[in-house]
Scaffold this motif. Structure first.
Motif, PDB file in Angstrom:
ATOM      1  N   ARG A  49       0.827  -1.214   0.000  1.00  0.00           N
ATOM      2  CA  ARG A  49       0.000   0.000   0.000  1.00  0.00           C
ATOM      3  C   ARG A  49       0.865   1.269   0.000  1.00  0.00           C
ATOM      4  O   ARG A  49       0.526   2.259  -0.634  1.00  0.00           O
ATOM      5  N   CYS A  50       1.963   1.253   0.720  1.00  0.00           N
ATOM      6  CA  CYS A  50       2.808   2.440   0.891  1.00  0.00           C
ATOM      7  C   CYS A  50       4.014   2.484  -0.053  1.00  0.00           C
ATOM      8  O   CYS A  50       4.903   3.318   0.120  1.00  0.00           O
ATOM      9  N   SER A  51       4.061   1.602  -1.020  1.00  0.00           N
ATOM     10  CA  SER A  51       5.246   1.494  -1.875  1.00  0.00           C
ATOM     11  C   SER A  51       5.523   2.764  -2.681  1.00  0.00           C
ATOM     12  O   SER A  51       6.675   3.060  -2.982  1.00  0.00           O
ATOM     13  N   LEU A  52       4.512   3.533  -3.023  1.00  0.00           N
ATOM     14  CA  LEU A  52       4.713   4.754  -3.809  1.00  0.00           C
ATOM     15  C   LEU A  52       4.615   6.025  -2.963  1.00  0.00           C
ATOM     16  O   LEU A  52       4.638   7.128  -3.498  1.00  0.00           O
ATOM     17  N   SER A  53       4.514   5.882  -1.660  1.00  0.00           N
ATOM     18  CA  SER A  53       4.353   7.033  -0.778  1.00  0.00           C
ATOM     19  C   SER A  53       5.626   7.879  -0.734  1.00  0.00           C
ATOM     20  O   SER A  53       6.747   7.367  -0.785  1.00  0.00           O
ATOM     21  N   SER A  54       5.447   9.186  -0.601  1.00  0.00           N
ATOM     22  CA  SER A  54       6.611  10.074  -0.455  1.00  0.00           C
ATOM     23  C   SER A  54       7.182   9.995   0.962  1.00  0.00           C
ATOM     24  O   SER A  54       8.326  10.358   1.178  1.00  0.00           O
ATOM     25  N   ARG A  55       6.373   9.509   1.909  1.00  0.00           N
ATOM     26  CA  ARG A  55       6.829   9.323   3.298  1.00  0.00           C
ATOM     27  C   ARG A  55       6.508   7.888   3.725  1.00  0.00           C
ATOM     28  O   ARG A  55       5.555   7.640   4.454  1.00  0.00           O
ATOM     29  N   PRO A  56       7.297   6.916   3.264  1.00  0.00           N
ATOM     30  CA  PRO A  56       6.958   5.506   3.477  1.00  0.00           C
ATOM     31  C   PRO A  56       6.917   5.082   4.944  1.00  0.00           C
ATOM     32  O   PRO A  56       6.086   4.251   5.313  1.00  0.00           O
ATOM     33  N   ARG A  57       7.781   5.615   5.782  1.00  0.00           N
ATOM     34  CA  ARG A  57       7.751   5.223   7.198  1.00  0.00           C
ATOM     35  C   ARG A  57       6.454   5.660   7.866  1.00  0.00           C
ATOM     36  O   ARG A  57       5.831   4.893   8.591  1.00  0.00           O
ATOM     37  N   LEU A  58       6.058   6.894   7.638  1.00  0.00           N
ATOM     38  CA  LEU A  58       4.820   7.413   8.204  1.00  0.00           C
ATOM     39  C   LEU A  58       3.619   6.635   7.662  1.00  0.00           C
ATOM     40  O   LEU A  58       2.709   6.261   8.404  1.00  0.00           O
ATOM     41  N   CYS A  59       3.638   6.381   6.378  1.00  0.00           N
ATOM     42  CA  CYS A  59       2.575   5.624   5.733  1.00  0.00           C
ATOM     43  C   CYS A  59       2.470   4.218   6.329  1.00  0.00           C
ATOM     44  O   CYS A  59       1.381   3.760   6.668  1.00  0.00           O
ATOM     45  N   ASN A  60       3.599   3.528   6.474  1.00  0.00           N
ATOM     46  CA  ASN A  60       3.600   2.174   7.036  1.00  0.00           C
ATOM     47  C   ASN A  60       3.104   2.166   8.473  1.00  0.00           C
ATOM     48  O   ASN A  60       2.386   1.255   8.881  1.00  0.00           O
ATOM     49  N   ARG A  61       3.487   3.169   9.260  1.00  0.00           N
ATOM     50  CA  ARG A  61       3.041   3.213  10.649  1.00  0.00           C
ATOM     51  C   ARG A  61       1.526   3.398  10.735  1.00  0.00           C
ATOM     52  O   ARG A  61       0.838   2.689  11.465  1.00  0.00           O
TER      53      ARG A  61
ATOM     54  N   ALA B 140     -11.436   2.841   5.785  1.00  0.00           N
ATOM     55  CA  ALA B 140     -11.792   4.102   5.145  1.00  0.00           C
ATOM     56  C   ALA B 140     -12.366   5.117   6.123  1.00  0.00           C
ATOM     57  O   ALA B 140     -12.195   6.321   5.948  1.00  0.00           O
ATOM     58  N   ASN B 141     -13.045   4.658   7.178  1.00  0.00           N
ATOM     59  CA  ASN B 141     -13.743   5.557   8.096  1.00  0.00           C
ATOM     60  C   ASN B 141     -12.935   5.944   9.325  1.00  0.00           C
ATOM     61  O   ASN B 141     -13.415   6.738  10.134  1.00  0.00           O
ATOM     62  N   MET B 142     -11.745   5.414   9.492  1.00  0.00           N
ATOM     63  CA  MET B 142     -10.943   5.754  10.663  1.00  0.00           C
ATOM     64  C   MET B 142     -10.349   7.151  10.482  1.00  0.00           C
ATOM     65  O   MET B 142      -9.818   7.476   9.423  1.00  0.00           O
ATOM     66  N   THR B 143     -10.475   7.996  11.520  1.00  0.00           N
ATOM     67  CA  THR B 143      -9.997   9.375  11.428  1.00  0.00           C
ATOM     68  C   THR B 143      -9.058   9.720  12.574  1.00  0.00           C
ATOM     69  O   THR B 143      -9.042   9.054  13.607  1.00  0.00           O
ATOM     70  N   THR B 144      -8.305  10.814  12.391  1.00  0.00           N
ATOM     71  CA  THR B 144      -7.416  11.329  13.427  1.00  0.00           C
ATOM     72  C   THR B 144      -8.206  12.243  14.364  1.00  0.00           C
ATOM     73  O   THR B 144      -9.400  12.469  14.163  1.00  0.00           O
ATOM     74  N   ARG B 145      -7.533  12.807  15.361  1.00  0.00           N
ATOM     75  CA  ARG B 145      -8.188  13.756  16.269  1.00  0.00           C
ATOM     76  C   ARG B 145      -8.685  14.993  15.534  1.00  0.00           C
ATOM     77  O   ARG B 145      -9.651  15.615  15.935  1.00  0.00           O
ATOM     78  N   ASP B 146      -8.004  15.360  14.470  1.00  0.00           N
ATOM     79  CA  ASP B 146      -8.394  16.534  13.686  1.00  0.00           C
ATOM     80  C   ASP B 146      -9.439  16.209  12.632  1.00  0.00           C
ATOM     81  O   ASP B 146      -9.698  17.009  11.732  1.00  0.00           O
ATOM     82  N   ASN B 147     -10.020  15.026  12.734  1.00  0.00           N
ATOM     83  CA  ASN B 147     -11.057  14.562  11.826  1.00  0.00           C
ATOM     84  C   ASN B 147     -10.557  14.406  10.380  1.00  0.00           C
ATOM     85  O   ASN B 147     -11.313  14.563   9.429  1.00  0.00           O
ATOM     86  N   LEU B 148      -9.282  14.103  10.231  1.00  0.00           N
ATOM     87  CA  LEU B 148      -8.707  13.797   8.920  1.00  0.00           C
ATOM     88  C   LEU B 148      -8.654  12.282   8.772  1.00  0.00           C
ATOM     89  O   LEU B 148      -8.632  11.537   9.760  1.00  0.00           O
ATOM     90  N   ARG B 149      -8.635  11.806   7.524  1.00  0.00           N
ATOM     91  CA  ARG B 149      -8.551  10.370   7.301  1.00  0.00           C
ATOM     92  C   ARG B 149      -7.213   9.851   7.818  1.00  0.00           C
ATOM     93  O   ARG B 149      -6.158  10.362   7.475  1.00  0.00           O
ATOM     94  N   LYS B 150      -7.264   8.830   8.691  1.00  0.00           N
ATOM     95  CA  LYS B 150      -6.053   8.299   9.322  1.00  0.00           C
ATOM     96  C   LYS B 150      -5.296   7.353   8.413  1.00  0.00           C
ATOM     97  O   LYS B 150      -4.087   7.374   8.350  1.00  0.00           O
ATOM     98  N   CYS B 151      -6.026   6.517   7.719  1.00  0.00           N
ATOM     99  CA  CYS B 151      -5.412   5.419   6.976  1.00  0.00           C
ATOM    100  C   CYS B 151      -5.048   5.844   5.558  1.00  0.00           C
ATOM    101  O   CYS B 151      -5.875   6.412   4.849  1.00  0.00           O
ATOM    102  N   PRO B 152      -3.821   5.536   5.137  1.00  0.00           N
ATOM    103  CA  PRO B 152      -3.370   5.925   3.793  1.00  0.00           C
ATOM    104  C   PRO B 152      -4.016   5.078   2.699  1.00  0.00           C
ATOM    105  O   PRO B 152      -4.415   4.001   2.887  1.00  0.00           O
TER     106      PRO B 152
END
Length: 108
Positions: A57-69, A96-108
């Motif tokens: 899923r994170c193979s093309l991410s610009s921030r792979p460590r953050l994406c993987n976490r 798809a429905n998991m969000t952060t405290r700031d109500n942003l999508r958590k999952c990449p």
């Protein structure tokens, strides 16, 4: 005479232990095959490999460590990761429905 009693005592003890083991195995097999013991069927454990799924899923991410976490957290909670490197969120609604405290999508 004493040796005969000793050996018969050991034989009885061994038979008792083997019987208890067989009984325990039969009970465990019965619980696995008939559900969780309270009349409802238990769902089989989901055996997704979160590490491999998130690496894909994170193979093309610009921030792979953050994406993987983030992906790993979502995977462990939801037991699924959408296929591909982005999109396909309809496959895994929990993811798809998991969000952060700031109500942003958590999952990449």
């Amino acid at each position: 005479m004493v040796m005969a009693v000793y050996y018969s005592y050991r034989a009885v003890l061994a038979s008792l232990l083997i019987s208890l083991l067989v009984l325990q195995l039969a009970q465990a097999d019965n619980m696995v095959s008939s559900g969780n013991g309270n009349g409802t069927q238990s769902s089989p454990p989901n055996t997704i490999d979160c590490g491999a799924a998130c690496a894909t899923r994170c193979s093309l991410s610009s921030r792979p460590r953050l994406c993987n976490r983030a992906c790993g957290t979502c995977c462990y909670r939801c037991k699924c990761v959408p296929p591909g490197t982005s999109g396909n969120l309809e496959v895994c609604p929990c993811y798809a429905n998991m969000t952060t405290r700031d109500n942003l999508r958590k999952c990449p």
